[in-house]
Design a protein around this motif. Structure first.
Motif, short mmCIF file in Angstrom:
data_model
loop_
_atom_site.label_atom_id
_atom_site.label_comp_id
_atom_site.label_asym_id
_atom_site.label_seq_id
_atom_site.Cartn_x
_atom_site.Cartn_y
_atom_site.Cartn_z
N ASP A 1 7.06 1.30 -5.31
CA ASP A 1 6.64 2.34 -4.36
C ASP A 1 5.53 3.20 -4.96
N ALA B 1 1.87 3.56 -3.44
CA ALA B 1 1.41 4.89 -3.05
C ALA B 1 0.06 5.22 -3.69
N PHE C 1 8.94 3.14 1.16
CA PHE C 1 7.49 3.28 1.23
C PHE C 1 7.03 3.40 2.68
N SER D 1 7.66 6.86 4.17
CA SER D 1 7.26 7.95 3.29
C SER D 1 6.64 9.10 4.06
N GLU E 1 4.70 11.14 2.78
CA GLU E 1 3.31 11.20 2.31
C GLU E 1 2.42 10.35 3.21
N LEU E 2 2.87 9.16 3.57
CA LEU E 2 2.08 8.32 4.47
C LEU E 2 1.93 8.98 5.83
#
Length: 180
Positions: A67, A71, A127, A130, A132-133
């Motif tokens: 991951d 990332a 992932f 996420s 963040e994504l």
């Protein structure tokens, strides 16, 4: 309690961050060269020049390391896509961001390998979901912060990567049809 992170003169930065970055860089090279399923944590530790204990202190398992590798590559891709789509607005920007993201991931060896293999998605899909994504998707598309919309955009990109259409033109038609 907040711990102070001091810059280590010998490491050239915060030792913990420098170590994690080095581990991710080496793991990225190994995963790219031989595939996720063919690289073990012992091999990563050996290639980095650290003990297994040090490796596991930074990454609790292979999926977490995967991951982190994905990332890091995703951030680099997002930076390129942001430049490519900044001139667009509204639904056009959303469509262009999705299509540019798919093209950029396909051309990035780490991400392309990661999604092509049987382990795409790393630790049980952590992932793919996420936050963040989601934040990256919101930034690239110019939409107001909306977790569900951001996750839809991420999932649209991931679905085109793992289940591509016959050609890029077909993918563009599909994305544009459902974005407008």
């Amino acid at each position: 309690m907040v711990t102070e992170q001091r810059v280590d003169w010998l490491a050239g930065g915060v030792r913990r961050s420098v170590a994690a970055d080095r581990i991710v860089g080496v793991a990225s090279e190994l995963f790219q060269a031989r595939g996720f399923d063919h690289v073990g944590m012992d091999e990563v530790a050996s290639a980095v020049g650290c003990s297994r204990a040090t490796l596991y202190r930074h990454f609790p398992g292979k999926a977490a390391l995967f991951d982190a590798v994905m990332a890091k590559s995703a951030i680099a891709v997002a930076e390129r896509v942001a430049v490519a789509v900044r001139r667009y607005e509204g639904s056009r920007r959303i469509a262009e961001a999705i299509l540019a993201s798919v093209a950029a991931v396909r051309s990035d060896p780490v991400l392309a390998n990661g999604f092509a293999g049987t382990r795409a998605g790393g630790s049980g899909g952590a992932f793919t979901s996420s936050p963040e994504l989601g934040r990256v998707a919101t930034l690239l598309t110019g939409i107001a912060p909306d977790d569900e919309a951001a996750q839809w955009i991420v999932r649209m990109v991931l679905s085109l990567l793992t289940w591509p259409l016959a050609d890029v033109a077909s993918e563009r038609r599909m994305v544009e049809r459902f974005i407008r």
